[in-house]
Write a protein that holds these residues in place. Structure first.
Motif, PDB file in Angstrom:
ATOM      1  N   LEU A   1       0.847  -1.157  -0.122  1.00 49.74           N
ATOM      2  CA  LEU A   1       0.026   0.179   0.069  1.00 49.74           C
ATOM      3  C   LEU A   1       1.085   1.265   0.116  1.00 49.74           C
ATOM      4  O   LEU A   1       1.680   1.467   0.845  1.00 49.74           O
TER       5      LEU A   1
ATOM      6  N   ARG B   1      -8.297  -0.638  -3.966  1.00 54.65           N
ATOM      7  CA  ARG B   1      -7.213  -0.424  -2.892  1.00 54.65           C
ATOM      8  C   ARG B   1      -7.791   0.262  -1.811  1.00 54.65           C
ATOM      9  O   ARG B   1      -7.494  -0.065  -0.825  1.00 54.65           O
ATOM     10  N   LEU B   2      -9.107   0.835  -1.770  1.00 52.01           N
ATOM     11  CA  LEU B   2      -9.703   1.187  -0.590  1.00 52.01           C
ATOM     12  C   LEU B   2     -11.055   1.274  -0.661  1.00 52.01           C
ATOM     13  O   LEU B   2     -11.865   1.389  -1.728  1.00 52.01           O
TER      14      LEU B   2
ATOM     15  N   LEU C   1      -7.569  -1.255   1.931  1.00 50.66           N
ATOM     16  CA  LEU C   1      -7.695  -0.270   3.157  1.00 50.66           C
ATOM     17  C   LEU C   1      -9.193  -0.119   3.287  1.00 50.66           C
ATOM     18  O   LEU C   1     -10.098   0.454   2.507  1.00 50.66           O
TER      19      LEU C   1
ATOM     20  N   ILE D   1     -11.599   3.087  -5.866  1.00 47.07           N
ATOM     21  CA  ILE D   1     -11.991   2.937  -4.545  1.00 47.07           C
ATOM     22  C   ILE D   1     -13.563   2.457  -4.889  1.00 47.07           C
ATOM     23  O   ILE D   1     -14.216   2.685  -5.853  1.00 47.07           O
TER      24      ILE D   1
ATOM     25  N   HIS E   1     -10.382   5.019  10.898  1.00 51.62           N
ATOM     26  CA  HIS E   1     -10.214   3.215  10.913  1.00 51.62           C
ATOM     27  C   HIS E   1     -10.294   2.442  12.176  1.00 51.62           C
ATOM     28  O   HIS E   1     -10.048   3.696  13.283  1.00 51.62           O
TER      29      HIS E   1
END
Ligand code: MIC
Length: 649
Positions: free
Chosen positions: A467, A554-555, A575, A528, A624
């Protein structure tokens, strides 16, 4: 001092705690005694063990079941079965052959032991909580790690005591108890919690009744469900000729729960979950009279002898309605033999039932798809849109009593309206035990020289990049609340044969939600997805994380996440972030570009993560819930590269 000391869940966790404090919300590490894998997730698990260069499993017991991908339209599924058998031989795992039975009840019958931990690559592994085990569903990679002897990391849940009082009325059974909890608390009501059942109402629930309830704790989003190991559990283990495996495990007198709820069983009525959410529950009487096209008996949610025998008693001497397909899915070969011995299969078939092989079958869309836009009543645990294999399906979830009564009438029918005495059938004391289809692990000396047998559809895992510290990513897709993994990564007879081929299965991601997602993702590259509440509810299939990751995900930014999917995203380097202001979810649309800078430091600081939207002054406040370990895993690119870094060869 914890509030919940003395509960069964606390005792189980304390006995297996390797690291961390038992404080709700903190990460803890647990020792895993047993693992369960099934074929649809197990092929990846075995490939992961291969990638980890494991020699032999380190658990007390690991078992692999072939129960999902049973249709053999071409070479793919049988190749997977053969691969799994070779992997069991190689790594020292029990192998339950195709058609032997659904993993959860079979595991409970042959291997479940009070006081032990079980980690399974299937969200319904929690069913073993019925025996006083701490049984948790997880992504395959977590299970592979546990098989390798690594601890299982988990966010310490709250412990929620559910007191059962009173006696179940006629025509009301275990399924109605869990449907009542879903009616009260919805599909995310159990997130971050263990449901522990206690109280005088427990005495009348057999171990298999408890399996029904524990199994569908997954539909509440619960970490798991736990029952005490009491006389009912002892009776069950004795009937399976495993009385020696019984150890009592009950809550201490003064045990406290973090939160409580109570169900007076005497007040329950037959309940049903409407299409297409297990949380949309109403009394059967409210929807009675709707015409149906299918009534379906079986699955891990109603696996017991009594579930089939009751249905047989209801249809005995009757005739299934002309417009209804009455599908009978025995849970295991042993159960089928026992039901045959006791005369319960003949009435089902004679009335018009269609007998299928023992397995998960139509529960996951492996056959038995209902006709377009028609009502299908099922005793299965889930009814997410399209899961049955029919795009515009209308699947309802109910007890075997309601399904069988409705099969006769051709309309949704409250079983209490049947003009007869309610049958009461206990679980048998002397079930037939058939272990012919359960193959024991090979001795280590022979196992080491066994090769993995990989057919041409079985592809090794793709490599995943770390990442980056700075991300500038377009939004590829925006979805709403309660999106299930069945919508992200469809199952069914068409798609399941590609479970061991990530590039190929990735072609089906979000197919029914947005058929252009895959081509768009391929054009965008890294991107995303924006989600709503309870993103990724449902199954443990890690394909729902790995396949979109393969397409460049990725997200994921969501209002909230379902536990297993959240963990799966981390494991494959995606993520997962939540919105500080949930209203921000509506501000993002496909094509927007989001920029995150100094990301590693922002994650490690633990506070809000700030992002900007290109062409807009709006600062996106994100959050998070990741542990330091998970942040390292993400930065390294996922659990496999992280693991390699921890244990360099
Ligand atoms: C399910 O009921 O959704 C499944 C199929 O059993 C899944 C596992 C899978 O997708 O293979 C689960 O519950 O985890």
């Amino acid at each position: 001092m914890n509030d919940h000391a003395g509960t069964v869940a606390h005792q189980l966790i304390a006995a297996h705690l390797i690291d961390g404090d038992m404080v709700a919300g903190e990460e803890i590490a647990l020792r895993i005694d047993q693992t369960l894998t099934q074929d649809a997730t197990g092929t990846l698990v075995m490939l992961e063990l291969e990638a980890m260069q494991l020699d032999r499993v380190q658990t007390e017991l690991s078992a692999q079941y072939v129960d999902h991908n049973l249709l053999q339209e071409d070479f793919r599924n049988p190749d997977d079965h053969r691969f799994l058998k070779s992997a069991c031989n190689r790594f020292g795992v029990w192998y339950s052959r195709a058609g032997n039975g659904v993993s959860h009840p079979t595991h409970m019958q042959r291997f479940g032991k009070p006081g032990k931990t079980l980690l399974g690559s299937d969200s319904h592994s929690c069913a073993a909580g019925s025996l006083g085990m701490l049984a948790i569903g997880a992504g395959g990679l977590e299970v592979a790690m546990a098989m390798a002897g690594e601890p299982f990391y988990l966010t310490m849940p709250e412990i929620w005591g559910i007191e059962l009082t009173g006696e179940l009325p006629d025509w009301v059974s275990a399924k109605d108890i869990i449907l009542e909890l879903l009616r009260r608390h919805g599909v995310d009501g159990g997130i971050g919690r263990i449901l522990e059942y206690h109280g005088p109402g427990l005495n009348q629930l057999s171990a298999m009744d408890r399996h029904v309830i524990a199994n569908m704790g997954a539909e509440l989003g619960a970490t798991t469900s736990v029952f005490p190991a009491d006389e009912q559990v002892e009776r069950f283990l004795r009937s399976e000729q495993r009385g020696d495996d019984f150890t009592p495990l009950v809550a201490e007198q003064d045990a406290n729960y973090d939160r409580t709820d109570c169900i007076d069983l005497a007040t329950l009525v037959p309940l049903i979950a409407r299409p297409s959410s297990p949380g949309d529950v109403v009394p059967v009487s409210e929807v009675a009279g709707e015409p149906i096209q299918q009534a379906y008996i079986g699955s891990s949610a109603n696996p017991g002898y009594r579930d089939f025998a009751i249905a047989a008693e209801i249809v005995r001497d009757g005739r299934v309605h002309d417009d209804v397909s009455f599908d009978i899915n025995p849970t295991s070969r042993s159960l089928l033999e026992t039901l045959m011995r006791d005369g319960y299969i003949a009435p089902l078939i004679h009335a018009g039932g269609r007998l299928h092989q023992a397995g998960c079958n139509g529960c996951i869309g492996m056959g038995q798809a209902p006709a377009s836009e028609s009502n299908s009543l099922r005793t299965t645990p889930r009814n997410f849109p399209g899961r049955s294999g029919t795009q515009d399906d209308r699947v309802w979830l109910c007890s075997p009593e309601t399904a069988a009564a409705s099969a006769l009438a051709g309309t949704i029918t409250d079983p209490r309206s049947l003009d007869r005495q309610a049958p009461r059938i206990p679980e048998p004391d002397d079930p037939i035990i058939n272990a012919h289809n359960l193959i024991a692990p090979l001795p280590e000396s022979i196992a080491r020289s066994t090769d993995l047998d990989k057919g041409p559809n079985i592809q090794s895992l793709p490599d995943l990049a770390p990442l980056d510290d700075e991300l500038r990513l377009p939004v590829g897709l925006c979805v709403g609340d309660d999106v299930s993994t069945d919508e992200i990564m469809p199952a069914g007879a068409r798609v399941l044969p590609y479970r061991s081929n990530i590039p190929r299965i990735a072609e089906f991601v979000y197919e029914a939600v947005d058929p252009d997602y895959v081509s768009r993702a391929k054009k965008l590259g890294d991107h995303i997805i924006v989600g709503g509440r309870n993103y990724g509810q449902g199954s443990s299939r890690e394909h729902a994380a790995l396949a979109p990751r393969h397409l460049g995900l990725r997200l994921v930014i969501a209002r909230s996440f379902a536990r297993i999917h959240w963990q799966n995203l981390v494991n494959f380097g995606v993520l997962p972030l939540t919105f500080e202001d949930p209203g921000d979810a509506d501000k993002l649309k496909a094509g927007d570009i989001v920029v995150l800078t100094a990301l590693h430091a922002q994650l490690r600081e633990g506070g809000p993560v700030s992002a900007t939207l290109v062409g807009d002054d709006h600062r996106l406040g994100l959050r998070h819930q990741l542990s330091h370990r998970q942040i390292d895993v993400l930065i390294t690119g996922g659990l496999i590269p992280w693991q390699r870094q921890q244990h360099p060869h």
